[in-house]
Design an enzyme around this catalytic site. Sequence first.
Site, PDB file in Angstrom:
ATOM      1  N   ASN A   1     137.058 -20.800  40.442  1.00 26.94           N
ATOM      2  CA  ASN A   1     138.527 -20.756  40.411  1.00 26.94           C
ATOM      3  C   ASN A   1     139.065 -19.704  41.383  1.00 26.94           C
ATOM      4  O   ASN A   1     140.228 -19.334  41.322  1.00 26.94           O
ATOM      5  CB  ASN A   1     139.019 -20.439  38.985  1.00 26.94           C
ATOM      6  CG  ASN A   1     138.470 -19.120  38.476  1.00 26.94           C
ATOM      7  OD1 ASN A   1     137.731 -18.441  39.193  1.00 26.94           O
ATOM      8  ND2 ASN A   1     138.827 -18.748  37.258  1.00 26.94           N
TER       9      ASN A   1
ATOM     10  N   ASP B   1     131.296  -6.028  36.962  1.00 27.43           N
ATOM     11  CA  ASP B   1     131.977  -6.581  35.791  1.00 27.43           C
ATOM     12  C   ASP B   1     130.984  -6.822  34.656  1.00 27.43           C
ATOM     13  O   ASP B   1     129.771  -6.658  34.834  1.00 27.43           O
ATOM     14  CB  ASP B   1     132.722  -7.877  36.161  1.00 27.43           C
ATOM     15  CG  ASP B   1     131.816  -8.947  36.770  1.00 27.43           C
ATOM     16  OD1 ASP B   1     130.591  -8.771  36.807  1.00 27.43           O
ATOM     17  OD2 ASP B   1     132.354  -9.978  37.223  1.00 27.43           O
TER      18      ASP B   1
ATOM     19  N   HIS C   1     137.995 -16.560  41.516  1.00 31.17           N
ATOM     20  CA  HIS C   1     137.989 -15.188  41.003  1.00 31.17           C
ATOM     21  C   HIS C   1     136.932 -14.332  41.721  1.00 31.17           C
ATOM     22  O   HIS C   1     135.963 -14.841  42.277  1.00 31.17           O
ATOM     23  CB  HIS C   1     137.818 -15.138  39.475  1.00 31.17           C
ATOM     24  CG  HIS C   1     136.450 -15.416  38.942  1.00 31.17           C
ATOM     25  ND1 HIS C   1     136.237 -15.753  37.624  1.00 31.17           N
ATOM     26  CD2 HIS C   1     135.219 -15.393  39.508  1.00 31.17           C
ATOM     27  CE1 HIS C   1     134.954 -15.913  37.417  1.00 31.17           C
ATOM     28  NE2 HIS C   1     134.301 -15.708  38.543  1.00 31.17           N
TER      29      HIS C   1
ATOM     30  N   GLU D   1     140.963 -12.881  37.449  1.00 29.84           N
ATOM     31  CA  GLU D   1     141.250 -14.299  37.280  1.00 29.84           C
ATOM     32  C   GLU D   1     142.556 -14.686  37.980  1.00 29.84           C
ATOM     33  O   GLU D   1     143.384 -13.814  38.289  1.00 29.84           O
ATOM     34  CB  GLU D   1     141.368 -14.594  35.771  1.00 29.84           C
ATOM     35  CG  GLU D   1     140.075 -14.367  34.993  1.00 29.84           C
ATOM     36  CD  GLU D   1     139.051 -15.485  35.208  1.00 29.84           C
ATOM     37  OE1 GLU D   1     138.653 -15.729  36.366  1.00 29.84           O
ATOM     38  OE2 GLU D   1     138.638 -16.114  34.217  1.00 29.84           O
TER      39      GLU D   1
HETATM   40  C1  GLP Z   1     130.984 -14.863  37.586  1.00 29.33           C
HETATM   41  C2  GLP Z   1     131.195 -13.351  37.759  1.00 29.33           C
HETATM   42  C3  GLP Z   1     131.428 -12.978  39.196  1.00 29.33           C
HETATM   43  C4  GLP Z   1     130.525 -13.819  40.067  1.00 29.33           C
HETATM   44  C5  GLP Z   1     131.049 -15.237  40.043  1.00 29.33           C
HETATM   45  C6  GLP Z   1     130.210 -16.217  40.834  1.00 29.33           C
HETATM   46  O1  GLP Z   1     131.741 -15.354  36.529  1.00 29.33           O
HETATM   47  N1  GLP Z   1     132.234 -12.788  36.955  1.00 29.33           N
HETATM   48  O2  GLP Z   1     131.222 -11.596  39.387  1.00 29.33           O
HETATM   49  O3  GLP Z   1     130.538 -13.333  41.387  1.00 29.33           O
HETATM   50  O4  GLP Z   1     131.266 -15.675  38.712  1.00 29.33           O
HETATM   51  O5  GLP Z   1     128.962 -16.397  40.265  1.00 29.33           O
HETATM   52  P1  GLP Z   1     127.770 -17.185  40.934  1.00 29.33           P
HETATM   53  O6  GLP Z   1     127.249 -16.332  42.034  1.00 29.33           O
HETATM   54  O7  GLP Z   1     126.773 -17.375  39.820  1.00 29.33           O
HETATM   55  O8  GLP Z   1     128.331 -18.480  41.453  1.00 29.33           O
END
Ligand code: GLP
Length: 248
Positions: free
Chosen positions: A139, A70, A141, A146
């Site tokens: 959340n 992403d 995702h 989302e």
């Molecule tokens: C982000 C990204 C995701 C990621 C998630 C968790 O917003 N869009 O691809 O896996 O949130 O991130 P983190 O590993 O920093 O907790």
Amino acid sequence: MLSMQLKIYKDYQSLSEAAANEIVSLIKHKPAAVLCLASGDTPRLTCKLFATKAKQENLDLSQITFIGLDEWVNIPPDNEGSCHYFFQHEIFEPLQFSPGQVHLFDALSTDLNNECRKMDGLIFDKGGIDLMIVGIGMNGHIGFNEPGVSFDNYSHVAELDNTTTSVGQKYFKAAMTLQQGITLGLKHLQEAKKVLLIANAAKKAEVIQKTVEGDVTPSFPASIMQQHNNGYVMADEEAAGLLTAKNK
Ligand code: GLP
């Protein structure tokens, strides 16, 4: 009965070692593998360990196709909070990937839908994703899928919800306006040959509990993992802290 499997590790280090070993063994088994990784805090150590192991073992990475999960729309690739920047510094530079083998969404494109269709076409042409390693947002995702997203979506542009825009500030040096994300869809995840969802630390305990033990529903996107027959939720002990005993 769940088709997904749960794996619990002592700590972040051992979780990351296991995830990195998965990448290494895939590449040994299939040098032309299609690999899709998330960026973010969780996979950072996995990426570092993979880079170290790949160098130590002199792995041939030249045939790998690398796909970024992403990207934040409108954030340039040289911004240190972008997913581009993360992969460039954690994977592409250390392992000298060639530009032709890496495929990340161009989040500055004036035609984001075309970016999505290009990504979908590439994945289809390559015969699908062999290994997808994703994190989980606060959340529920995955990528920028989302709450409320369709499980049938391929790549798409998403309006980010408030949790994502506020939690996402942690990646940036200065406050950033985050409104949209461009992301692979949950249909890609369902079609991937193997999926690892990795999570560490107590702050992820609630979302891991919902992922593994909650209803499978688009309002909690990561719950789709329960239906993947080669899907693994890999959590450290803290992130697994709210799971009921039967799952531990
Ligand atoms: C982000 C990204 C995701 C990621 C998630 C968790 O917003 N869009 O691809 O896996 O949130 O991130 P983190 O590993 O920093 O907790």
